[in-house]
Design an enzyme around this catalytic site. Structure first.
Site, PDB file in Angstrom:
ATOM      1  N   LYS A 164       0.853  -1.195   0.000  1.00  0.00           N
ATOM      2  CA  LYS A 164       0.000   0.000   0.000  1.00  0.00           C
ATOM      3  C   LYS A 164       0.886   1.242   0.000  1.00  0.00           C
ATOM      4  CE  LYS A 164      -1.773   2.806   2.899  1.00  0.00           C
ATOM      5  NZ  LYS A 164      -1.794   4.018   2.092  1.00  0.00           N
ATOM      6  N   GLU A 204       9.686   0.934  10.906  1.00  0.00           N
ATOM      7  CA  GLU A 204      10.710   1.959  10.668  1.00  0.00           C
ATOM      8  C   GLU A 204       9.990   3.282  10.868  1.00  0.00           C
ATOM      9  OE1 GLU A 204      12.719   4.600   9.928  1.00  0.00           O
ATOM     10  OE2 GLU A 204      12.642   4.270   7.752  1.00  0.00           O
ATOM     11  N   CYS A 245      13.296  10.678   7.699  1.00  0.00           N
ATOM     12  CA  CYS A 245      13.403  10.208   9.090  1.00  0.00           C
ATOM     13  C   CYS A 245      14.851  10.277   9.574  1.00  0.00           C
ATOM     14  CB  CYS A 245      12.842   8.799   9.219  1.00  0.00           C
ATOM     15  SG  CYS A 245      13.458   7.680   7.968  1.00  0.00           S
ATOM     16  N   GLU A 305       9.533  15.564  15.752  1.00  0.00           N
ATOM     17  CA  GLU A 305       9.981  15.405  14.368  1.00  0.00           C
ATOM     18  C   GLU A 305       9.235  16.415  13.495  1.00  0.00           C
ATOM     19  OE1 GLU A 305       8.945  11.656  12.464  1.00  0.00           O
ATOM     20  OE2 GLU A 305      10.905  11.620  11.501  1.00  0.00           O
TER      21      GLU A 305
HETATM   22  P1  NDP Z   1       1.569   7.979   8.642  1.00  0.00           P
HETATM   23  O1  NDP Z   1       2.264   7.140   9.625  1.00  0.00           O
HETATM   24  O2  NDP Z   1       0.182   8.415   8.936  1.00  0.00           O
HETATM   25  O3  NDP Z   1       1.502   7.214   7.224  1.00  0.00           O
HETATM   26  C1  NDP Z   1       2.451   6.281   6.751  1.00  0.00           C
HETATM   27  C2  NDP Z   1       1.730   5.171   5.979  1.00  0.00           C
HETATM   28  O4  NDP Z   1       0.854   4.461   6.869  1.00  0.00           O
HETATM   29  C3  NDP Z   1       0.832   5.679   4.851  1.00  0.00           C
HETATM   30  O5  NDP Z   1       0.814   4.747   3.794  1.00  0.00           O
HETATM   31  C4  NDP Z   1      -0.522   5.730   5.538  1.00  0.00           C
HETATM   32  O6  NDP Z   1      -1.588   5.716   4.643  1.00  0.00           O
HETATM   33  C5  NDP Z   1      -0.475   4.475   6.374  1.00  0.00           C
HETATM   34  N1  NDP Z   1      -1.415   4.488   7.493  1.00  0.00           N
HETATM   35  C6  NDP Z   1      -1.976   5.567   8.118  1.00  0.00           C
HETATM   36  N2  NDP Z   1      -2.810   5.144   9.097  1.00  0.00           N
HETATM   37  C7  NDP Z   1      -2.788   3.794   9.085  1.00  0.00           C
HETATM   38  C8  NDP Z   1      -3.456   2.783   9.842  1.00  0.00           C
HETATM   39  N3  NDP Z   1      -4.302   3.077  10.834  1.00  0.00           N
HETATM   40  N4  NDP Z   1      -3.198   1.484   9.557  1.00  0.00           N
HETATM   41  C9  NDP Z   1      -2.334   1.149   8.576  1.00  0.00           C
HETATM   42  N5  NDP Z   1      -1.699   2.060   7.805  1.00  0.00           N
HETATM   43  C10 NDP Z   1      -1.902   3.368   8.061  1.00  0.00           C
HETATM   44  O7  NDP Z   1       2.462   9.200   8.341  1.00  0.00           O
HETATM   45  P2  NDP Z   1       1.963  10.596   7.715  1.00  0.00           P
HETATM   46  O8  NDP Z   1       2.047  10.473   6.290  1.00  0.00           O
HETATM   47  O9  NDP Z   1       0.646  11.030   8.236  1.00  0.00           O
HETATM   48  O10 NDP Z   1       3.043  11.579   8.307  1.00  0.00           O
HETATM   49  C11 NDP Z   1       2.908  12.069   9.643  1.00  0.00           C
HETATM   50  C12 NDP Z   1       4.275  12.228  10.269  1.00  0.00           C
HETATM   51  O11 NDP Z   1       4.878  10.946  10.436  1.00  0.00           O
HETATM   52  C13 NDP Z   1       5.278  13.016   9.448  1.00  0.00           C
HETATM   53  O12 NDP Z   1       5.104  14.366   9.546  1.00  0.00           O
HETATM   54  C14 NDP Z   1       6.554  12.502  10.052  1.00  0.00           C
HETATM   55  O13 NDP Z   1       6.795  13.164  11.254  1.00  0.00           O
HETATM   56  C15 NDP Z   1       6.268  11.046  10.290  1.00  0.00           C
HETATM   57  N6  NDP Z   1       6.701  10.175   9.193  1.00  0.00           N
HETATM   58  C16 NDP Z   1       7.868   9.489   9.312  1.00  0.00           C
HETATM   59  C17 NDP Z   1       8.304   8.733   8.264  1.00  0.00           C
HETATM   60  C18 NDP Z   1       9.569   7.993   8.317  1.00  0.00           C
HETATM   61  O14 NDP Z   1      10.200   7.785   7.298  1.00  0.00           O
HETATM   62  N7  NDP Z   1       9.968   7.512   9.468  1.00  0.00           N
HETATM   63  C19 NDP Z   1       7.596   8.632   7.004  1.00  0.00           C
HETATM   64  C20 NDP Z   1       6.368   9.355   6.984  1.00  0.00           C
HETATM   65  C21 NDP Z   1       5.964  10.081   8.055  1.00  0.00           C
HETATM   66  P3  NDP Z   1      -2.234   7.117   4.140  1.00  0.00           P
HETATM   67  O15 NDP Z   1      -1.339   7.624   3.108  1.00  0.00           O
HETATM   68  O16 NDP Z   1      -3.538   6.716   3.615  1.00  0.00           O
HETATM   69  O17 NDP Z   1      -2.343   7.978   5.354  1.00  0.00           O
END
Ligand code: NDP
Length: 453
Positions: A154, A229, A263, A355
């Site tokens: 996904k 991660e 990250c 973050e």
């Molecule tokens: P999320 O953790 O919400 O999203 C990451 C992935 O998880 C997306 O594909 C998202 O789908 C999916 N997801 C969201 N909710 C669920 C759920 N309940 N069950 C399963 N999968 C889910 O990150 P965000 O994109 O909202 O970013 C928010 C913050 O997270 C950022 O500002 C940053 O601080 C941090 N982040 C850290 C990352 C890293 O590399 N460590 C990467 C991304 C974010 P969908 O796109 O539909 O929301």
């Protein structure tokens, strides 16, 4: 089926609509992946290796197309996007060597022969965030497929286009239908279905710590494997004995690359107090010279942020902090934000602790090695970081003292596909990349054969 309009972050213009799959489509894709697993696991190791190498070749042949697509969908600079497409090719090639090297052990026992096998798990669900759509997908699917699993992936809602194209290229390379499926949809619908569906044997999640915790809790219900991660709030520790010019030239790239949506961004800059003023005077011109511009240009070092909502979130941090200096950013349409350096008042400032995930560096002075280590570790996260010093003993002492999964000395690089990558503490667990990642997609089976007559 619902559809979502994707926006080009550099212009604010609608790119195209993308279907948003639901539970029924997720269940159908998982069932297809489960059927495909029964034959994929039987494919001879050499043939699986050849298919993955062919997949790498097809990605290579389409690398420029993938890179251009990422620029439009994610606002990544073309230079970064080319690296990212090349990284998918490299990771596929690297793990193509794995099927023929996944050897078990023969263990001495009385009365028979005992051996171990690395069995594939079955269907693996991979949930990818929006910040690095191509590499993070490849770090999951390449070793998972190499070990004989099938994959449903996904992508993030905002950035599904390169993953969808990679799934088409997999078919073009000859991977059987159902072995690698990409399913755009909402995280709390499709992603959550990976967690609850009993046929999905492992979930690989990259994203926020908040969602990671809920995924881990959900997986516990079925004793499902999970790797996480998650976020990072990484320290960049500059000692007075370091090459200050080199450290100051590197610090902006260590955060502003990918507009800080990384990250591994070294967003907490710790500078030894005896060189604090001098270091900031070296950093300022480097920040001001950072090229934030149309990501299609070869000269661009940084593009826009991913969305209007994310820009608001980043701005909420800079509004609270004391701004030391900023770079420049285009002021037209699109989600632009200037590289910004904030002077932290203390280690309890919100921009120091959370973050930000944007082009923001927070700076704080420290006095000695012990204080640097204590400040670096004063966070719930433990992903990455850098140490700048010319003293080898100090480099090793501080490397061992800082609780993060990855550290670089006199560099801000974090990722090499042949070395392990992952976090400690609330940055998650499990290691991607490197020689051992493939083992995380297998179960060890032990077989005893009696030789007694
Ligand atoms: P999320 O953790 O919400 O999203 C990451 C992935 O998880 C997306 O594909 C998202 O789908 C999916 N997801 C969201 N909710 C669920 C759920 N309940 N069950 C399963 N999968 C889910 O990150 P965000 O994109 O909202 O970013 C928010 C913050 O997270 C950022 O500002 C940053 O601080 C941090 N982040 C850290 C990352 C890293 O590399 N460590 C990467 C991304 C974010 P969908 O796109 O539909 O929301």
């Amino acid at each position: 089926m619902d559809s979502l309009d994707l926006i080009n972050p550099a212009t604010g213009a609608v790119l195209q609509g993308v279907p948003m799959n639901g539970i029924a489509e997720a269940d159908a894709a998982i069932a297809r992946a489960q059927r495909a697993f029964e034959s994929w696991r039987q494919v001879a190791p050499g043939d699986r290796a050849r298919l993955l190498r062919r997949f790498a070749d097809v990605v290579d042949a389409h690398a420029e197309e993938l890179a251009q697509l990422e620029v439009r969908n994610s606002g990544h600079t073309i230079g970064n996007a080319r690296w990212e497409a090349g990284n998918v090719r490299d990771v596929l090639e690297y793990y193509a060597a794995a099927p023929e090297r996944l050897t078990g052990r023969q263990i001495p026992v009385a009365g028979g022969i005992d051996m171990t096998f690395h069995e594939p798990l079955g269907v693996v669900g991979i949930i990818v965030p929006w910040n690095f759509p191509m590499p993070i997908a490849g770090w999951g699917f390449a070793p998972a497929l190499a070990a004989g699993n099938t994959v449903v992936l996904k992508p993030a809602e905002l950035t599904p286009l390169t993953a969808l194209r990679l799934a088409e290229l997999a078919l073009e390379a000859g991977l059987p239908e159902g072995v690698f499926t990409v399913l755009p949809g909402r995280g709390d619908v499709v992603g959550q279905r990976f967690v609850t569906h009993p046929a999905v044997r492992k979930v690989c999640f990259t994203g926020s710590t908040r969602v990671g915790k809920s995924i881990m809790a959900g997986c516990a219900d079925q004793v499902k494997r999970v790797t996480l991660e998650l976020g990072g709030k990484n320290a960049n520790i500059v000692f007075a004995d370091s090459d200050l010019e080199k450290a100051a030239a590197s610090a902006p790239g260590g955060v502003f690359d990918n507009a800080g949506q990384d990250c591994c961004a070294r967003s907490r800059l710790l500078v030894q107090d005896s060189v604090y003023d001098r270091f900031l005077s070296l950093l300022e011109p480097a920040v001001k010279a950072y090229r934030v511009e149309d990501p299609r240009l070869d000269t661009a070092e940084m593009g826009p942020l991913i969305s209007a909502a994310h820009r608001e979130k980043v701005a909420s941090y800079t509004a609270e902090g004391e701004v030391a200096f900023t770079g420049t950013a285009p002021d037209g349409d699109g989600w632009w934000f200037p590289p910004t350096v904030l002077l932290a008042q203390s280690a309890s400032d919100r921009h120091w602790r959370e973050e930000v995930f944007g082009p923001v560096i927070s700076v704080l002075p420290f006095h000695d090695e012990a204080e640097a280590i204590a400040l670096a570790n004063d966070t719930e996260y433990g992903l990455s970081g850098s140490i700048w010093t010319r003293d080898l003993g100090r480099a090793l002492r501080v490397s061992r003292g800082v609780d993060t999964g990855n550290l670089s000395v006199n560099s801000h690089s974090s990722v090499r596909y042949w070395t392990p990558f992952g976090g400690m503490k609330q940055s998650g667990f499990g290691r991607e990349l490197g020689p051992d990642a493939v083992l995380g997609f297998t179960d060890v089976k032990n077989v005893f054969i009696s030789t007694e007559s």
